[in-house]
Design a protein around this motif. Structure first.
Motif, PDB file in Angstrom:
ATOM      1  N   GLY A   4      43.678  59.176  58.019  1.00 25.33           N
ATOM      2  CA  GLY A   4      43.980  59.382  56.295  1.00 25.33           C
ATOM      3  C   GLY A   4      44.060  60.902  55.954  1.00 25.33           C
ATOM      4  N   ARG A   5      44.161  61.697  56.954  1.00 26.49           N
ATOM      5  CA  ARG A   5      44.273  63.147  56.601  1.00 26.49           C
ATOM      6  C   ARG A   5      45.688  63.661  56.363  1.00 26.49           C
ATOM      7  NH1 ARG A   5      40.467  66.704  58.916  1.00 26.49           N
ATOM      8  NH2 ARG A   5      41.762  68.232  58.478  1.00 26.49           N
ATOM      9  N   ALA A   6      45.656  64.599  55.337  1.00 24.68           N
ATOM     10  CA  ALA A   6      47.139  65.081  55.139  1.00 24.68           C
ATOM     11  C   ALA A   6      47.725  65.786  56.399  1.00 24.68           C
ATOM     12  CB  ALA A   6      47.107  65.947  54.094  1.00 24.68           C
ATOM     13  N   GLU A   7      46.996  66.074  57.211  1.00 25.82           N
ATOM     14  CA  GLU A   7      47.497  66.771  58.613  1.00 25.82           C
ATOM     15  C   GLU A   7      47.831  65.876  59.640  1.00 25.82           C
ATOM     16  OE1 GLU A   7      44.431  69.605  56.182  1.00 25.82           O
ATOM     17  OE2 GLU A   7      44.544  67.370  57.291  1.00 25.82           O
ATOM     18  N   GLU A   8      47.460  64.744  59.171  1.00 30.61           N
ATOM     19  CA  GLU A   8      47.910  63.818  60.487  1.00 30.61           C
ATOM     20  C   GLU A   8      49.498  63.305  60.434  1.00 30.61           C
ATOM     21  OE1 GLU A   8      45.926  59.990  60.354  1.00 30.61           O
ATOM     22  OE2 GLU A   8      46.898  59.163  62.288  1.00 30.61           O
ATOM     23  N   LEU A   9      50.186  63.544  61.408  1.00 29.08           N
ATOM     24  CA  LEU A   9      51.447  63.008  61.729  1.00 29.08           C
ATOM     25  C   LEU A   9      51.511  61.477  61.802  1.00 29.08           C
ATOM     26  CD1 LEU A   9      54.483  63.446  61.066  1.00 29.08           C
ATOM     27  CD2 LEU A   9      54.532  64.397  63.467  1.00 29.08           C
ATOM     28  N   VAL A  10      52.110  60.391  61.077  1.00 26.21           N
ATOM     29  CA  VAL A  10      52.151  59.022  61.616  1.00 26.21           C
ATOM     30  C   VAL A  10      53.446  58.822  62.138  1.00 26.21           C
ATOM     31  CG1 VAL A  10      51.873  56.886  60.682  1.00 26.21           C
ATOM     32  CG2 VAL A  10      50.361  58.351  59.669  1.00 26.21           C
ATOM     33  N   ALA A  11      53.585  57.990  62.901  1.00 25.85           N
ATOM     34  CA  ALA A  11      54.944  57.708  63.829  1.00 25.85           C
ATOM     35  C   ALA A  11      55.875  56.794  62.676  1.00 25.85           C
ATOM     36  CB  ALA A  11      54.824  56.775  64.915  1.00 25.85           C
ATOM     37  N   CYS A  12      57.063  57.635  62.468  1.00 25.13           N
ATOM     38  CA  CYS A  12      58.137  56.932  61.624  1.00 25.13           C
ATOM     39  C   CYS A  12      57.906  57.277  60.052  1.00 25.13           C
ATOM     40  CB  CYS A  12      58.154  55.467  61.655  1.00 25.13           C
ATOM     41  SG  CYS A  12      58.415  55.160  63.532  1.00 25.13           S
ATOM     42  N   VAL A  13      57.012  58.090  59.934  1.00 22.64           N
ATOM     43  CA  VAL A  13      56.737  58.262  58.514  1.00 22.64           C
ATOM     44  C   VAL A  13      56.862  60.009  58.260  1.00 22.64           C
ATOM     45  CG1 VAL A  13      55.057  58.467  56.505  1.00 22.64           C
ATOM     46  CG2 VAL A  13      54.879  56.670  58.297  1.00 22.64           C
ATOM     47  N   PRO A  14      58.064  60.575  57.981  1.00 25.91           N
ATOM     48  CA  PRO A  14      58.307  62.019  57.782  1.00 25.91           C
ATOM     49  C   PRO A  14      57.359  62.908  56.741  1.00 25.91           C
ATOM     50  CG  PRO A  14      60.464  60.682  57.654  1.00 25.91           C
ATOM     51  CD  PRO A  14      59.137  59.459  57.485  1.00 25.91           C
ATOM     52  N   LYS A  15      57.064  63.779  57.396  1.00 26.97           N
ATOM     53  CA  LYS A  15      56.546  64.918  56.299  1.00 26.97           C
ATOM     54  C   LYS A  15      57.767  65.565  56.055  1.00 26.97           C
ATOM     55  CE  LYS A  15      51.986  63.988  57.363  1.00 26.97           C
ATOM     56  NZ  LYS A  15      50.926  63.880  56.423  1.00 26.97           N
ATOM     57  N   LYS A  16      57.854  65.548  54.625  1.00 23.53           N
ATOM     58  CA  LYS A  16      59.049  66.217  54.193  1.00 23.53           C
ATOM     59  C   LYS A  16      58.546  67.650  53.216  1.00 23.53           C
ATOM     60  CE  LYS A  16      61.946  62.103  53.911  1.00 23.53           C
ATOM     61  NZ  LYS A  16      62.611  61.287  52.890  1.00 23.53           N
ATOM     62  N   GLY A  17      59.717  68.679  52.928  1.00 25.38           N
ATOM     63  CA  GLY A  17      59.334  69.502  51.892  1.00 25.38           C
ATOM     64  C   GLY A  17      58.288  70.597  52.504  1.00 25.38           C
ATOM     65  N   LEU A  18      58.399  70.804  53.812  1.00 26.29           N
ATOM     66  CA  LEU A  18      57.252  71.718  54.416  1.00 26.29           C
ATOM     67  C   LEU A  18      57.809  73.157  54.460  1.00 26.29           C
ATOM     68  CD1 LEU A  18      56.236  69.793  57.504  1.00 26.29           C
ATOM     69  CD2 LEU A  18      55.229  69.622  55.284  1.00 26.29           C
ATOM     70  N   SER A  19      56.898  73.963  54.164  1.00 26.25           N
ATOM     71  CA  SER A  19      57.308  75.438  53.959  1.00 26.25           C
ATOM     72  C   SER A  19      56.108  76.404  54.257  1.00 26.25           C
ATOM     73  CB  SER A  19      57.740  75.776  52.350  1.00 26.25           C
ATOM     74  OG  SER A  19      58.647  75.129  51.850  1.00 26.25           O
ATOM     75  N   SER A  20      56.442  77.401  55.058  1.00 25.68           N
ATOM     76  CA  SER A  20      55.410  78.468  55.227  1.00 25.68           C
ATOM     77  C   SER A  20      56.249  79.741  55.647  1.00 25.68           C
ATOM     78  CB  SER A  20      54.712  77.817  56.478  1.00 25.68           C
ATOM     79  OG  SER A  20      53.616  78.915  56.871  1.00 25.68           O
ATOM     80  N   ASP A  21      55.298  80.825  55.680  1.00 27.65           N
ATOM     81  CA  ASP A  21      55.714  82.029  56.185  1.00 27.65           C
ATOM     82  C   ASP A  21      55.141  82.501  57.366  1.00 27.65           C
ATOM     83  OD1 ASP A  21      54.036  84.349  53.883  1.00 27.65           O
ATOM     84  OD2 ASP A  21      53.220  82.645  55.116  1.00 27.65           O
ATOM     85  N   TRP A  22      54.105  81.505  57.773  1.00 30.47           N
ATOM     86  CA  TRP A  22      53.529  81.748  59.346  1.00 30.47           C
ATOM     87  C   TRP A  22      53.485  80.413  59.957  1.00 30.47           C
ATOM     88  CZ3 TRP A  22      47.869  81.188  60.861  1.00 30.47           C
ATOM     89  CH2 TRP A  22      47.707  81.867  62.190  1.00 30.47           C
ATOM     90  N   ARG A  23      52.645  79.475  59.667  1.00 33.14           N
ATOM     91  CA  ARG A  23      52.453  78.333  60.544  1.00 33.14           C
ATOM     92  C   ARG A  23      52.099  77.228  59.578  1.00 33.14           C
ATOM     93  NH1 ARG A  23      49.174  80.594  65.727  1.00 33.14           N
ATOM     94  NH2 ARG A  23      50.825  82.069  66.496  1.00 33.14           N
ATOM     95  N   ARG A  24      52.389  75.717  60.057  1.00 34.66           N
ATOM     96  CA  ARG A  24      51.699  74.788  59.742  1.00 34.66           C
ATOM     97  C   ARG A  24      51.412  73.853  60.900  1.00 34.66           C
ATOM     98  NH1 ARG A  24      53.612  73.145  54.228  1.00 34.66           N
ATOM     99  NH2 ARG A  24      52.296  71.480  54.816  1.00 34.66           N
ATOM    100  N   TYR A  25      50.336  73.129  60.725  1.00 34.54           N
ATOM    101  CA  TYR A  25      49.565  72.499  62.009  1.00 34.54           C
ATOM    102  C   TYR A  25      49.302  71.095  61.581  1.00 34.54           C
ATOM    103  CZ  TYR A  25      48.170  77.090  63.250  1.00 34.54           C
ATOM    104  OH  TYR A  25      48.194  78.361  63.577  1.00 34.54           O
ATOM    105  N   TYR A  26      49.644  70.179  62.395  1.00 37.22           N
ATOM    106  CA  TYR A  26      49.739  68.706  62.343  1.00 37.22           C
ATOM    107  C   TYR A  26      49.026  67.873  63.704  1.00 37.22           C
ATOM    108  CZ  TYR A  26      52.360  69.492  58.106  1.00 37.22           C
ATOM    109  OH  TYR A  26      52.556  69.892  56.995  1.00 37.22           O
ATOM    110  N   PHE A  27      48.743  66.725  63.613  1.00 40.90           N
ATOM    111  CA  PHE A  27      48.325  66.155  64.903  1.00 40.90           C
ATOM    112  C   PHE A  27      48.766  64.770  64.746  1.00 40.90           C
ATOM    113  CE2 PHE A  27      44.845  63.712  62.625  1.00 40.90           C
ATOM    114  CZ  PHE A  27      44.379  64.596  61.872  1.00 40.90           C
ATOM    115  N   ILE A  28      48.937  64.006  66.020  1.00 41.10           N
ATOM    116  CA  ILE A  28      49.447  62.567  66.126  1.00 41.10           C
ATOM    117  C   ILE A  28      48.503  61.935  66.940  1.00 41.10           C
ATOM    118  CG2 ILE A  28      51.273  63.156  67.598  1.00 41.10           C
ATOM    119  CD1 ILE A  28      53.024  61.193  66.066  1.00 41.10           C
TER     120      ILE A  28
END
Length: 544
Positions: free
Chosen positions: A440-464
């Motif tokens: 249920g975490r925002a950083e969790e990437l779920v299969a077939c459910v895109p994370k959209k509108g991501l922005s950064s000037d360094w890094r973004r971290y996710y897990f699946i």
């Protein structure tokens, strides 16, 4: 400055059977040399090398048995019984055991020995506490080990460093901590345990002293967990999430407490530890001690070779003081260690691996704490949730997060809602069925459910999470502006980066794709989006 230990370098031998049912850890001739060295010289540089035999399999891997003879010295020739094992970072196994100690006869369950075995390097490290002394097992190589007998420190940190971290503990000025205080759930795993994340940073000099920083760090964290369980706390746990090295080695001085988070800024931002523990090679710098810790706070420094110091300094971070009759006061009247004249706990004497608890009695029948002023167990229970929320964890819990509603009555288990299906603009996911979120975490990437509108000037971290029977894991980045690159790897490898990763996709735009064939199932993969140039509006998606 007084040297921290008396020691001899000795080899770990092939385990053999004698009058003991369990195999021996060290060769008797090496131990005899150790006894002679302890009696005649504070430090011996002589090396006695004996090959590992019985605990090494045909592939050269160490298999630590459930029972082993710890023939550390003539006085300490004891059988260790393993009571628990757990996996920590980078394939390091922490092994909790107990050996006979007449001071602990009255306790059925306790641990007074912690070993850590790094299966990647093949090195073993350990800390054993008996009535005969505290002994450290330090790897020099895969076949050569150093036994050190810890010198008793008259004062670990004689004057306290109790400035604390007012910016963190002033609730009015820190909305995050204030919110944590209002909701005292803290960060918990699915079993309901409060998890406090720890990062351990070593100077290069200290790293050379301990032999294997991942094994040493796991062992030090294990001594705290062992002490918590010994003291009757079973739902609070420290979790080692990372280690690092720095060229800075001013020694065991208070300036380290202010400088450490700068030395390891990148690691701290990435891993988000609650506690930061620093290990230094002792020097003759003014103000040197065995260790220092803010009281309360989140940073400690300890001398390499004093393995009983870390648990003491962590006690200061929680907010505990030394003995109730000491000069310096804590913020909690009951938050002190205890010396009942027979037994001493972590914060007041530090002889036994226990935090003060008036409900426990030692062999003589005397309580190991005092309700009015020596109850560190109470302090741990009251403060652990707040400490665990110091930084929101980025390293996933192995079995997921607790979905407790915040009432502190343990985990509740509502079935997670299915993620929304992909939209029409996700052109290559038409045949993809959305899976369910694990955490249920925002950083969790779920299969077939895109994370959209991501922005950064360094890094973004996710897990699946990759489920059983998955044959392929596909991770894709696209759209937006700027230039973002994609890196991935199994969670056991830590967070991937431009210079340290298992899989990568690097191009001059944001169209990146990684395909992992035959991924490790029933486990997590880490994903890093790294800005070659600042990016905006990119979409991250995955399927298996």
């Amino acid at each position: 400055m007084r040297l921290p230990v008396t020691c001899l370098l000795v080899g770990c031998m092939g385990l053999h059977l004698n009058s003991y049912a369990a195999p021996a850890l060290f060769s008797d001739n090496a131990v005899a040399a150790l006894d002679e060295s302890v009696n005649t010289s504070p430090i011996s540089e002589e090396l006695v090398q004996v090959k590992l035999i019985d605990i090494v399999d045909k592939q050269g891997n160490i298999n630590f048995p459930d029972k082993v003879r710890l023939n550390i010295s003539a006085d300490a020739d004891l059988e260790l019984v393993v009571i628990n094992r757990e996996q920590t970072i980078n394939n390091v196994e922490t092994i909790y055991g107990k050996v006979y100690d007449s001071r602990l006869d009255q306790f059925e369950e306790f641990s007074n020995a912690v070993f850590s075995l790094n299966h990647q390097t093949g090195k073993l490290t350990g800390f054993i506490e008996t009535e005969h002394g505290k002994y450290n097992i330090v790897p020099v190589s895969k076949t050569l080990y150093r036994i050190t007998k810890e010198t008793k420190l008259d004062d670990i940190d004689p004057e306290y460093y109790q400035l604390g971290q007012p910016e963190a503990f002033n609730l009015a000025n820190n909305p995050k901590i204030a919110a944590s205080k209002r909701n005292e759930k803290g960060e918990r795993d699915k079993k309901g345990n409060i998890i406090i994340d720890v990062f351990m940073g070593y100077s290069y000099d200290a790293a050379a002293m301990v032999g294997d920083i991942n094994a040493n760090a796991a062992m030090l964290v294990g001594t705290v967990n062992s002490g918590l369980k010994n003291s009757g706390i079973h739902n609070i746990k420290l979790r080692l999430i990372g280690t690092g090295k720095t060229s800075y080695n001013p020694g065991v001085v208070t300036s380290v407490l202010s400088d450490a988070e700068g030395w390891f800024a990148r690691e701290i931002e990435t891993l988000a530890p609650d506690f930061v523990g620093i290990i230094q090679k002792p020097t003759d710098a003014p103000g040197s001690a065995g260790g220092w810790g803010r009281m309360p706070g989140y940073v400690t420094v300890s001398g390499a070779g004093w393995n009983s110091v870390f648990r003491h300094e962590i006690g200061h971070n929680v907010g505990g003081g030394h003995c109730p009759w000491g000069k310096t006061r804590t913020n909690w009247r009951y938050a002190y260690g205890f010396d009942n004249g027979v037994s001493t706990t972590h914060m007041c004497g530090n002889e036994l691996n226990y935090y003060s608890n008036p409900s426990l009695k030692d062999k003589s029948g005397e309580p190991m704490g005092r309700t009015a002023d020596a109850d560190m167990v109470r302090l741990w229970k009251e403060r652990a949730a707040e400490i665990s929320a110091h930084r929101t964890h980025t390293v996933p819990f192995p079995d997921g997060d607790d979905t407790d509603n915040g009432d502190n009555n343990g985990p509740d288990w509502p079935k997670p809602k299915p993620p929304k299906p992909p939209t029409d603009d996700d052109d290559d996911t038409d045949d993809c069925k959305p899976s369910e979120s694990i955490t249920g975490r925002a950083e969790e990437l779920v299969a077939c459910v895109p994370k959209k509108g991501l922005s950064s000037d360094w890094r973004r971290y996710y897990f699946i999470f990759v489920p059983e029977n998955a044959k392929e894991l596909s991770i894709q980045l696209k759209g937006g502006t700027g230039n973002a690159n994609l890196f991935a790897g199994h969670s056991s490898k830590g967070w991937p980066s431009k210079t340290d990763h298992e899989y990568s996709s690097v191009s001059s735009d944001n169209n990146e794709k990684i395909i992992i064939n035959n991924p490790k199932t029933r486990s997590y993969y880490h994903i890093t989006i790294s800005a070659e140039k600042p990016f905006e509006g990119v979409t991250l998606k995955a399927k298996y």
